[in-house]
Design an enzyme around this catalytic site. Structure first.
Site, PDB file in Angstrom:
ATOM      1  N   GLU A   1     102.318  12.613  98.125  1.00  0.00           N
ATOM      2  CA  GLU A   1     102.403  11.275  97.519  1.00  0.00           C
ATOM      3  C   GLU A   1     102.765  11.321  96.037  1.00  0.00           C
ATOM      4  O   GLU A   1     102.146  10.649  95.204  1.00  0.00           O
ATOM      5  CB  GLU A   1     101.090  10.517  97.754  1.00  0.00           C
ATOM      6  CG  GLU A   1     100.800  10.291  99.229  1.00  0.00           C
ATOM      7  CD  GLU A   1      99.460   9.647  99.511  1.00  0.00           C
ATOM      8  OE1 GLU A   1      98.678   9.447  98.555  1.00  0.00           O
ATOM      9  OE2 GLU A   1      99.172   9.350 100.681  1.00  0.00           O
TER      10      GLU A   1
ATOM     11  N   GLU B   1     101.806  10.511 109.916  1.00  0.00           N
ATOM     12  CA  GLU B   1     100.466   9.919 110.048  1.00  0.00           C
ATOM     13  C   GLU B   1     100.573   8.516 110.626  1.00  0.00           C
ATOM     14  O   GLU B   1      99.972   7.567 110.115  1.00  0.00           O
ATOM     15  CB  GLU B   1      99.758   9.873 108.688  1.00  0.00           C
ATOM     16  CG  GLU B   1      99.667  11.203 107.968  1.00  0.00           C
ATOM     17  CD  GLU B   1      99.104  11.084 106.554  1.00  0.00           C
ATOM     18  OE1 GLU B   1      98.460  10.056 106.249  1.00  0.00           O
ATOM     19  OE2 GLU B   1      99.306  12.014 105.750  1.00  0.00           O
TER      20      GLU B   1
END
Length: 456
Positions: A217, A324
């Site tokens: 991220e 995910e």
């Protein structure tokens, strides 16, 4: 609200070819040709319209077209005797052993002491992404006290069952997920500790993982960049590359396909960051991949934006993993379960229609691991509606076992999903047979013709 509607309108205009939000080159054959001229004019854009300007059937037909083009291969079999005579009515049995596409699932340490859960997981999935067990805060909660007991055991289980594992994650750029002792370090000491972390985990599992999330991220967050400089991510990718050069290194980010109005992680900014990492000195030969978390919200999914995002990212030629994937629903909705399955199916079908997407990791499997957003089974490993959907698609997107019969020329034709196959051909008179195994994809069998010879 008006801004969001405009964003949806821009995405639809992009699909129709009127603008280019991401500045990525899209080939003509990726544009939706099945929209009529009438449909292209005078459309009322509505942020709650899932399939506009196409009908659901048109959208699904286009997805099937792209699946047939990108995921399947049309094979031509020629069956003869040793003397080259064609074998009429030969029975050809074809069994798919493995798939080029991976279904994956989130995994936690709770699987280690649950035999039934292990059996369930191994029977369904060929890929795994650990929830927390490889993260720095899990393996070194206190400085200098490393513990790899859980990830060691989980990787051992995966290896024993032919399950490939993603290394999620070496470092995380979000300050919230740094240990207290890490946050207190000076820049020099932080660099020293982070280097030690990289060396420890990468050397331990070198060559055993399908890929590494190096800096998780790093579009939305900048913990390391603030303290170590703007090239921190690229530097750590380089360090991992020098230790484990044969393993693919991924970026991993949320909202690149999920939210049209996320100003940090658009496909354009994702590609810009990726290219900056590749351009860092010493990174030119590095194998990279694209990781997309795909945490979708309760609102209807904007498939126009998803399609455009995946098209833009696929232009790199790099493997794309959905790492995910889940769909979060408003718990107050009376039909939340039904809507969750509807939205999930749409995103799964759209994603699978892009051949660049090499794997989809479901987040998560059983409620044994918690079911905050979405899970496939309850604690007794009984399917939820989400589990029923995924089981259905797993069957639909495999060839399985099939039988075909040769014509008077000894020929037969069949379209199969790419992967590894075992084929047995049987003489219709003598029952003599021969068996072969081979890989089916776009390059392994260039002319798409397979010659089989029956003894006798």
């Amino acid at each position: 609200m008006k801004t969001l509607v405009i964003f949806h309108a821009l995405c639809i205009l992009l699909i129709l070819g009127y603008c280019d939000v991401t500045q990525a080159q899209i080939n003509e054959d990726t544009v939706d040709h099945y929209a009529t001229a009438k449909e292209n004019k005078g459309i009322d854009f509505d942020e709650n319209t899932l399939f506009s300007p196409f009908t659901k059937q048109e959208w699904r037909s286009y997805q099937e077209k792209k699946i047939n083009e990108g995921r399947k291969t049309l094979l031509n079999f020629t069956i003869t005797y040793k003397n080259k005579t064609a074998v009429k009515d030969a029975n050809l049995y074809m069994k798919q052993l493995t798939s080029d596409f991976h279904w994956g699932c989130g995994m936690t340490h709770r699987i280690l002491n649950n035999t039934a859960y292990k059996k369930w997981f191994a029977s369904k999935f060929t890929a795994a992404d650990f929830h927390n067990e490889l993260k720095w805060y899990y393996t070194e909660p206190k400085q200098g006290e490393e513990n790899y007991t859980d990830p060691d055991a989980m990787i051992k289980f995966a290896d024993e069952h032919g399950i490939i594992v993603r290394g999620h994650t070496i470092l995380w750029d979000d300050v919230k997920y740094q240990q207290k002792w890490v946050r207190k370090l000076s820049p020099d000491k932080l660099l020293e500790a982070a280097n030690k972390r990289v060396d420890s985990v990468v050397k331990r599992y070198k060559g055993r993982l399908i890929g590494w999330d190096v800096m998780n991220e790093n579009l939305h967050h900048n913990f390391f960049e603030k303290r170590l400089g703007k090239n921190s991510s690229a530097y750590f990718y380089n360090r991992v590359y020098n230790i484990d050069p044969s393993t693919t290194l991924y970026m991993n980010e949320f909202n690149t396909t999920e939210q049209v109005d996320d100003k940090w992680a658009s496909p354009e900014k994702y590609l810009r960051k990726l290219k900056a990492i590749q351009a860092y000195p010493g990174n030119s030969g590095m194998k990279m991949g694209i990781g997309l978390e795909c945490h979708y919200g309760a609102e209807p999914i904007d498939l126009h934006y998803v399609r455009n995002s995946l098209l833009s990212l696929s232009q790199t030629g790099l493997p794309i993993w959905l790492t995910e994937l889940d769909v979060k629903m408003d718990p107050t909705l009376p039909n939340k379960t039904q809507l969750q399955v509807i939205y999930l199916e749409e995103i799964l079908r759209e994603s699978f229609s892009h051949a660049a997407v090499k794997a989809i990791v479901i987040w998560t499997g059983s409620s044994i691991d918690g079911c905050d957003v979405m899970c496939m089974t309850n604690e007794k490993l009984e399917n939820t509606p989400v589990g029923d959907l995924i089981d259905k698609l797993m069957v639909e997107w495999r060839t399985g076992s099939i039988k075909v019969v040769s014509d008077s020329n000894g020929s037969s034709q069949v379209s199969v999903f790419n992967g590894q196959y075992e084929v047995t051909v049987v003489d219709p008179v003598t029952n003599a047979s021969t068996s072969v195994s081979f890989k089916v994809d776009k390059v392994s069998i260039p002319d798409k013709v397979i010659h089989l010879q029956i003894p006798g």
